[in-house]
Structures are given as structure tokens and as C-alpha cells.
Design a protein around this motif. Structure first.
Motif, short mmCIF file in Angstrom:
data_model
loop_
_atom_site.label_atom_id
_atom_site.label_comp_id
_atom_site.label_asym_id
_atom_site.label_seq_id
_atom_site.Cartn_x
_atom_site.Cartn_y
_atom_site.Cartn_z
N TYR A 263 49.71 39.45 41.86
CA TYR A 263 48.36 38.91 41.93
C TYR A 263 47.85 38.59 40.52
O TYR A 263 48.30 39.20 39.54
CB TYR A 263 47.41 39.91 42.59
CG TYR A 263 47.75 40.19 44.04
CD1 TYR A 263 47.60 39.21 45.01
CD2 TYR A 263 48.22 41.44 44.41
CE1 TYR A 263 47.92 39.48 46.33
CE2 TYR A 263 48.54 41.71 45.73
CZ TYR A 263 48.39 40.73 46.69
OH TYR A 263 48.71 40.99 47.99
N PRO A 264 46.92 37.64 40.41
CA PRO A 264 46.35 37.36 39.08
C PRO A 264 45.71 38.58 38.45
O PRO A 264 45.75 38.76 37.24
CB PRO A 264 45.30 36.27 39.37
CG PRO A 264 45.76 35.64 40.65
CD PRO A 264 46.39 36.73 41.44
N VAL A 265 45.09 39.43 39.27
CA VAL A 265 44.50 40.68 38.78
C VAL A 265 45.27 41.81 39.43
O VAL A 265 45.31 41.94 40.65
CB VAL A 265 43.01 40.78 39.13
CG1 VAL A 265 42.43 42.09 38.62
CG2 VAL A 265 42.26 39.60 38.53
N VAL A 266 45.94 42.63 38.63
CA VAL A 266 46.83 43.65 39.16
C VAL A 266 46.13 45.00 39.11
O VAL A 266 45.50 45.36 38.13
CB VAL A 266 48.14 43.70 38.35
CG1 VAL A 266 49.08 44.76 38.92
CG2 VAL A 266 48.82 42.34 38.36
N ASP A 267 46.27 45.75 40.17
CA ASP A 267 45.74 47.10 40.24
C ASP A 267 46.85 48.01 40.73
O ASP A 267 47.91 47.56 41.18
CB ASP A 267 44.54 47.17 41.18
CG ASP A 267 43.64 48.38 40.87
OD1 ASP A 267 44.08 49.22 40.08
OD2 ASP A 267 42.54 48.44 41.41
N ALA B 89 31.91 41.93 49.11
CA ALA B 89 33.20 41.63 48.50
C ALA B 89 34.18 42.78 48.70
O ALA B 89 35.38 42.56 48.92
CB ALA B 89 33.03 41.34 47.01
N ALA B 90 33.69 44.01 48.64
CA ALA B 90 34.56 45.17 48.89
C ALA B 90 35.05 45.17 50.33
O ALA B 90 36.23 45.43 50.60
CB ALA B 90 33.80 46.46 48.58
N ALA C 220 36.68 39.49 42.45
CA ALA C 220 35.31 39.97 42.67
C ALA C 220 35.18 41.43 42.28
O ALA C 220 34.19 41.84 41.67
CB ALA C 220 34.93 39.77 44.14
N GLN C 221 36.19 42.22 42.63
CA GLN C 221 36.15 43.64 42.32
C GLN C 221 36.08 43.90 40.82
O GLN C 221 35.42 44.83 40.36
CB GLN C 221 37.42 44.30 42.91
CG GLN C 221 37.56 45.78 42.63
CD GLN C 221 38.79 46.35 43.31
OE1 GLN C 221 38.74 46.73 44.47
NE2 GLN C 221 39.90 46.40 42.60
N SER C 222 36.75 43.06 40.05
CA SER C 222 36.79 43.27 38.60
C SER C 222 35.54 42.77 37.87
O SER C 222 35.38 43.05 36.68
CB SER C 222 38.03 42.58 38.02
OG SER C 222 37.94 41.18 38.18
#
Length: 470
Positions: free
Chosen positions: A32-36, A452-453, A389-391
Motif C-alpha cells: 500500500y502507499p501508506v504501510v502500517d 474514515a475509521a 485518511a488514517q494518517s
């Protein structure tokens, strides 16, 4: 018995016309573009901690009409599966009948075997019969019936996944409708408090105008501000009613009167940080992707059934029983009767129907592949949006709250300066409007963060999987 064993042997050794199907590789990036990090998704009660919201979600899982329709569709598809499975088994019927008839002597032979009551021109007789009949049973030599059974099974599994997808969507829809209703309620409360403050300011301005300490322009500005507040209050009241109606529809039942007390938007105990894991996890988590996979497998099985239709179709019909002219001798050994009729049907000319069915099955399979890939791409996009959105929402909300503090401080200073005659009424009016807008924007940002969550939780597949067992 030997013939029955031969039938079972032929059935179990039948060949299959169904092509091998390998699922296409996911048409998305490997990350993903934003990794968690990776962690198990919480059960929905662990995700949404507000007791009032939990009660509403539990009620919706029993009352929502979309979920009820999806459950009924799954039951109907399972019934179709049961019907289709019977095609692979022989059907047996127990039959009993009595026949009374008259035959002319020219047909049966004059004077031969006349029953009591007969005459030289004919005779009458009755016949009793009892038998167990094996209905026309197809010997599945080329796997047509098995392919149809496989397609029916996959479509039932797809309907189960569709029900799970609807269940997850209902949970998310109720949560979002609840937070929208909370937003409308809190914005209405803020509008009422603001109207009270601005109405009090208007009364003070009127007194100051009567005492010659305020200009007519100041009074007009104060009256315009109060009127705007009343207009905003009417809008917030309308939005609150509409939000309650939307929540009632999402739940699927009237809202109970004994619901727990609501928590404010800013105090909602919701997990706004969720770990996505790898994109391949979506293949196991998201029910819509699993549904598309089952639809793909069903379409592939349809190709096998369409191919098998080109080959000969063998069937068997048989009966064993008793027949007698008298009821008291019906079940004697000499009255036994039996018959069996093996048959084979070879398609010669069908006007292109078989070729058309095969082409249609192949096209539907290609369409199912595209739908499967589209479901994966959609899931990847939704998760990527949710992670973005989360970030960002946490930082946005922090700054928004700081902006409220700053505008409140500015309003207090403007009020003191106006009271001391150091500034005009318009500067105080601008500061009050800015504070009001900042407070409204803070509530809206918090609602959007919660939504968003919930959207990310739904995009990741949630924790609502059920076993498809029967």
C-alpha cells in the motif's frame, strides 16, 4: 443388483469436461502507499466502543431489510443447490394402480381367456399392479451433471459471501449514520448556545443604542447576526431530524426509548488506527472478493457442462413389481414383473444451440475474471484511501482544536476592546463568526475521522466472517 453396481461404477468413473482454472494474479501493487503493521482486526464491538452504538448495531443485525434480503437469497440459493444435487442420484417411486378395461374379441381372440362377464364379442377384466420404478437416471459419463452441481455449489458459497458483505456494510452504515446523527445533534446544541449568546449581545446593543453609546450600524449588525443564528438553528433542526430518519432506516426498526446515553463525538471510543497488512490479505478478509472468486469458479464449471452437452447422454429407466388380475394373488411369486430401458441420446443437429451455449459460458467466465480483478482493485483502492485518511485526520483534528482555542481567545479580546470603545462592532462580529465556524468545523472533522475509521474497517473486511456450513 449387478446392474446397479455397474451404473454406480460408470457414474463414478465419468470424465470431466470442466477446464482447469487458475486464479489470476491480483492486479495491484505488492504494498500500500501508506504501510502500517499487521494485527488482527477487532470484532465490531471492540471497534466501536460506544454502548449506544453497540446497541443500535446489534438491533440492525436483526432488523435491517437489506441483510434480511441477503439472508433469504442465500437460503434460496442453497435450496437450488439441493435441487441440483438430486440430478446426480436415481429417483425411485412406489406406484400402485388398478385398471379396468374391455377388449373386443377381435383383438384378444374370441373365446380365449374370457373373464366372468365376458361375451362372444369381447370381454372385460381388471388388473392390479404394484411396483417400484426407477425414473430416468442419467449416467454422467462426461461430467455434465457434476459440473452443474459444482456450479450450483459455488453460487451458494457466493451468496453466503454476499450475505457477509451486506452484514459488514450494515455495520458500517449504522455507525456512520449514528455519527452523522451525533454531529447534527451537537451542531444543533452549538447553534442554540450561539443564538443565546448573540441574542444577549443584541439586547445589550439595544440598551447601548438607547443610551447613545452605540450607533445604528452597530444595532443593525447585531440584529443581522441574531437573525443569521436563527436561520442556522432552523437548518440544524432540519438536519437533526433527517439524520435521525437516516439512522432509523439503517437500523431497520424504530429507535428504542431505553438506549444508553450518547457519548459526544469528541469522546467516541473508536479505534481510528488499524493495521492493513499486505494487499494479499484482502483475498481472505473481504467477502466481496471471495464472492467474486466463487462466481468465477461457477462460471468455469458452466463451461464444463456446456462442453459435455456435445457428447452422448445415456440414461436408464427401470421398474420391478407385481401385476395380477386378482388382488388376492397380487404379491405371489408368479405375479412378479420387471422392466428396464437403457437409452442413449446423441445430439446431431440443434441449430447451433450447443455451440452458442458454450460460447456464452466462455464469455461469462471471462466476465467473471474481470469482475474478480475489479473487486481486488476496488478493495486495494478503498484500503489505500482509508490508510491515507488514517494518517492525516489525527493531525487535522489537532490543528482544528488549536484553531478553536485561538479563535475563542481572539473573540474574548475583541469583546473587551469593543466594550472599551477601542474597536468597532464589526471586528467583534467577525471574531464571533470565526469562533462559531471553527467549532462547527471541529465537530465535522471528528465525524469525518470516525467515518474514515469505519470505512477502513469495512475495506479491510472487518471481523464478521461466518462458516458456510450445512
Amino acid at each position: 443388483m449387478r446392474r446397479l453396481l455397474l451404473v454406480m461404477l460408470l457414474t463414478t468413473t465419468a470424465c470431466s469436461m470442466t477446464p482447469r482454472r487458475t486464479l489470476p494474479a491480483p492486479p495491484v501493487d505488492h504494498a500500500y502507499p501508506v504501510v502500517d503493521g499487521t494485527e488482527a482486526l477487532p470484532e465490531w464491538r471492540g471497534m466501536f466502543g460506544d454502548p449506544r452504538l453497540q446497541r443500535l448495531i446489534a438491533l440492525s443485525l436483526d432488523s435491517n431489510r437489506d441483510l434480511r434480503i441477503a439472508a433469504l437469497n442465500a437460503e434460496a440459493t442453497y435450496a437450488q443447490l439441493r435441487v441440483q444435487r438430486t440430478q446426480a442420484l436415481p429417483g425411485a417411486n412406489a406406484e400402485g394402480n388398478y385398471t379396468r378395461q374391455r377388449q373386443p374379441s377381435s383383438v384378444a381372440g374370441a373365446g380365449v381367456g374370457l373373464a366372468p362377464g365376458g361375451s362372444a364379442t369381447g370381454f372385460e377384466f381388471g388388473q392390479f399392479a404394484a411396483q417400484v420404478a426407477l425414473t430416468s437416471f442419467e449416467l454422467d459419463l462426461f461430467g455434465r451433471v457434476r459440473a452443474m452441481n459444482a456450479a450450483a455449489l459455488q453460487r451458494w458459497l457466493a451468496s453466503v459471501e454476499a450475505r457477509r458483505a451486506v452484514r459488514l456494510a450494515v455495520i458500517g452504515a449504522v455507525a456512520e449514520a449514528y455519527w452523522t446523527e451525533r454531529l447534527a445533534e451537537e451542531q444543533l446544541f452549538l447553534a442554540r448556545a450561539t443564538l443565546e449568546d448573540w441574542q444577549a449581545s443584541l439586547e445589550i446593543t439595544r440598551l447601548r443604542r438607547a443610551a447613545g453609546q452605540a450607533s445604528g450600524d452597530d444595532l443593525e449588525q447585531a440584529e443581522g447576526q441574531a437573525r443569521q443564528a436563527r436561520a442556522d438553528l432552523a437548518q440544524r433542526e432540519r438536519e437533526r431530524v433527517q439524520a435521525t430518519n437516516a439512522l432509523t432506516l439503517a437500523v431497520g426498526a424504530p429507535l428504542p426509548a431505553d438506549l444508553p446515553s450518547a457519548l459526544s463525538l469528541l469522546d467516541q471510543p473508536v479505534r481510528t488506527a488499524l493495521a492493513a497488512g499486505a494487499p494479499s490479505d484482502l483475498l481472505m478478509r473481504r467477502p466481496d472478493i471471495a464472492q467474486a472468486e466463487h462466481e468465477l469458479r461457477a462460471a468455469n464449471a458452466d463451461i464444463g457442462a456446456a462442453r459435455a452437452a456435445f457428447f452422448p447422454r445415456a440414461s436408464l429407466t427401470g421398474a420391478f413389481g407385481f401385476a395380477s388380475l386378482a388382488l388376492d394373488s397380487l404379491f405371489r411369486g408368479a405375479s412378479r414383473s420387471w422392466s428396464y430401458t437403457p437409452a442413449i441420446s446423441v445430439p446431431i443437429f440443434r441449430g447451433g444451440e450447443l455451440r452458442g451455449n458454450l460460447d456464452l459460458a466462455k464469455l461469462r467466465a471471462s466476465s467473471a475474471v474481470a469482475a474478480y480483478e475489479k473487486a481486488i482493485q476496488t478493495g486495494f483502492r478503498e484500503v489505500a484511501d482509508g490508510l491515507a485518511a488514517q494518517s492525516t485526520y489525527a493531525a487535522q483534528l489537532t490543528e482544528q482544536r488549536a484553531a478553536v482555542v485561538a479563535t475563542e481567545r481572539r473573540t474574548a479580546l475583541a469583546a473587551m476592546a469593543y466594550a472599551a470603545g477601542q474597536t468597532s462592532r464589526i471586528e467583534l462580529l467577525d471574531a464571533q463568526r470565526t469562533t462559531y465556524a471553527a467549532r462547527q468545523a471541529t465537530l465535522l472533522a471528528r465525524r469525518d475521522q470516525l467515518a474514515a475509521a469505519a470505512a477502513l474497517y469495512r475495506a479491510l473486511g472487518g471481523d464478521v466472517r461466518e462458516k458456510a456450513t450445512r
